[in-house]
Design an enzyme around this catalytic site. Structure first.
Site, PDB file in Angstrom:
ATOM      1  N   ASP A 172      51.175  52.838  46.713  1.00 48.51           N
ATOM      2  CA  ASP A 172      50.271  52.320  45.682  1.00 48.51           C
ATOM      3  C   ASP A 172      50.524  53.081  44.376  1.00 48.51           C
ATOM      4  OD1 ASP A 172      47.903  52.087  43.973  1.00 48.51           O
ATOM      5  OD2 ASP A 172      47.061  50.967  45.652  1.00 48.51           O
ATOM      6  N   ASP A 185      47.419  54.651  42.540  1.00 45.39           N
ATOM      7  CA  ASP A 185      46.907  55.835  43.235  1.00 45.39           C
ATOM      8  C   ASP A 185      47.833  57.028  43.045  1.00 45.39           C
ATOM      9  OD1 ASP A 185      44.650  54.587  44.119  1.00 45.39           O
ATOM     10  OD2 ASP A 185      45.381  54.201  46.154  1.00 45.39           O
ATOM     11  N   THR A 221      42.512  38.677  49.704  1.00 47.42           N
ATOM     12  CA  THR A 221      43.275  37.476  49.336  1.00 47.42           C
ATOM     13  C   THR A 221      44.584  37.806  48.625  1.00 47.42           C
ATOM     14  OG1 THR A 221      42.243  37.329  47.164  1.00 47.42           O
ATOM     15  CG2 THR A 221      41.097  36.240  48.990  1.00 47.42           C
ATOM     16  N   ARG A 239      44.134  43.567  42.419  1.00 50.04           N
ATOM     17  CA  ARG A 239      44.416  42.632  43.509  1.00 50.04           C
ATOM     18  C   ARG A 239      43.288  42.679  44.505  1.00 50.04           C
ATOM     19  NH1 ARG A 239      50.067  42.844  46.482  1.00 50.04           N
ATOM     20  NH2 ARG A 239      49.131  44.728  47.295  1.00 50.04           N
TER      21      ARG A 239
HETATM   22  C1  PRP Z   1      49.139  46.890  41.556  1.00 50.74           C
HETATM   23  C2  PRP Z   1      50.266  46.882  40.542  1.00 50.74           C
HETATM   24  C3  PRP Z   1      50.269  45.457  40.058  1.00 50.74           C
HETATM   25  C4  PRP Z   1      49.869  44.692  41.289  1.00 50.74           C
HETATM   26  C5  PRP Z   1      51.093  44.069  41.891  1.00 50.74           C
HETATM   27  O1  PRP Z   1      47.912  46.974  40.942  1.00 50.74           O
HETATM   28  O2  PRP Z   1      50.091  47.819  39.520  1.00 50.74           O
HETATM   29  O3  PRP Z   1      49.380  45.219  38.987  1.00 50.74           O
HETATM   30  O4  PRP Z   1      49.317  45.637  42.212  1.00 50.74           O
HETATM   31  O5  PRP Z   1      50.754  43.262  42.958  1.00 50.74           O
HETATM   32  P1  PRP Z   1      50.958  41.683  42.926  1.00 50.74           P
HETATM   33  O6  PRP Z   1      52.329  41.429  42.371  1.00 50.74           O
HETATM   34  O7  PRP Z   1      50.836  41.307  44.362  1.00 50.74           O
HETATM   35  O8  PRP Z   1      49.881  41.080  42.084  1.00 50.74           O
HETATM   36  P2  PRP Z   1      46.566  47.115  41.792  1.00 50.74           P
HETATM   37  O9  PRP Z   1      45.950  45.777  42.040  1.00 50.74           O
HETATM   38  O10 PRP Z   1      46.835  47.979  42.999  1.00 50.74           O
HETATM   39  O11 PRP Z   1      45.591  47.835  40.781  1.00 50.74           O
HETATM   40  P3  PRP Z   1      45.664  49.296  40.135  1.00 50.74           P
HETATM   41  O12 PRP Z   1      46.855  49.313  39.197  1.00 50.74           O
HETATM   42  O13 PRP Z   1      44.376  49.383  39.411  1.00 50.74           O
HETATM   43  O14 PRP Z   1      45.799  50.300  41.242  1.00 50.74           O
HETATM   44  N1  URA Z   2      50.832  47.388  44.298  1.00 51.42           N
HETATM   45  C1  URA Z   2      51.288  48.644  44.490  1.00 51.42           C
HETATM   46  O1  URA Z   2      50.824  49.594  43.825  1.00 51.42           O
HETATM   47  N2  URA Z   2      52.257  48.827  45.414  1.00 51.42           N
HETATM   48  C2  URA Z   2      52.781  47.824  46.135  1.00 51.42           C
HETATM   49  O2  URA Z   2      53.675  48.067  46.959  1.00 51.42           O
HETATM   50  C3  URA Z   2      52.282  46.526  45.913  1.00 51.42           C
HETATM   51  C4  URA Z   2      51.314  46.337  44.977  1.00 51.42           C
END
Ligand code: PRP
Ligand code: URA
Length: 207
Positions: free
Chosen positions: A198, A201, A107, A103
């Site tokens: 997160d 993380d 944005t 994400r």
């Molecule tokens: C997180 C999660 C989803 C996304 C959800 O990933 O694992 O893929 O956010 O958010 P959305 O519904 O608003 O799109 P992130 O972008 O944090 O990446 P990561 O898994 O690499 O930490």
């Molecule tokens: N992605 C995450 O990992 N946590 C949230 O709460 C939203 C998006």
């Protein structure tokens, strides 16, 4: 809003442990794998069966075996990786594809950086990602699978915000969504409230 909340007591208990901020990565990962198995058990309830003749040490019999299309598991990187082993524990023969999306912090739009899928012929797919926040990532992942010709897709998440469910419902009304918890809302940074922070993380111990 179309979403199935899988609120078995064991799932609810384990989600609460995952939410606690003091839960470390090792426990967080183990709990995610356990919940994935509990959810996966229910999600696979509609798999078709066929008769098969076998021989036990005592007698011949007609047993049951899973028939129909094979399954593909597609984690959305990174956090979706935490749900792969749980699904493979249940369906060891499933093939695993990977979709890389992150994400954009400004944005909140999903940015694709990787896509590698198994043979899609005659295969149903389950997309796994712990978090369904704005729904942008899940909707983009579903679109990617559909562009490859995949028709039967389920989406399995741990914690969802109503906004994310609504977006996937609107963009992909044919996709069934399964979650362990449906939370209240998103905050200004697009995090689910109360959520669990997160997920990527917390799984991988990054910041
Ligand atoms: C997180 C999660 C989803 C996304 C959800 O990933 O694992 O893929 O956010 O958010 P959305 O519904 O608003 O799109 P992130 O972008 O944090 O990446 P990561 O898994 O690499 O930490
Ligand atoms: N992605 C995450 O990992 N946590 C949230 O709460 C939203 C998006």
């Amino acid at each position: 809003m179309h979403v199935q909340v899988m609120d078995h007591p064991l799932i609810q208990h384990k989600v609460t442990l995952m939410r606690k901020k003091e839960t470390g990565s090792k426990d967080f990962r183990n709990l995610l794998e356990e919940i994935t198995m509990l959810m996966g058990y229910e999600i696979t309830r509609d798999l078709p069966l066929e008769d098969v003749e076998i021989e036990t040490p005592v007698a011949k019999m007609i047993g049951k075996q899973i028939s129909g299309k094979k399954l593909g598991i597609v984690p959305v990187l990174r956090a979706g990786l935490g749900m792969v082993q749980g699904m493979l524990n249940l369906i060891p023969t499933a093939k695993v594809g990977h979709i890389g999306l992150y994400r954009d912090p400004q944005t909140l739009e999903p940015v694709e950086y990787y896509c590698k899928l198994p043979d899609v012929e005659d295969r149903d797919f389950i997309i796994v990602d712990p978090m369904l926040a704005t729904g942008g990532s899940a909707s983009a992942a579903i679109t990617l699978l559909k562009e490859k010709g995949i028709e039967n897709i389920k989406l399995m998440c741990l914690v969802a915000a109503p906004q994310g469910v609504q977006k996937v419902n609107a963009d992909h009304p044919d996709v069934r969504i399964y979650v362990a918890a449906l939370d209240d809302k998103l905050n200004d940074q697009g995090y689910i409230v109360p959520g669990l922070g997160d997920a990527g993380d917390r799984i991988f111990g990054t910041k």
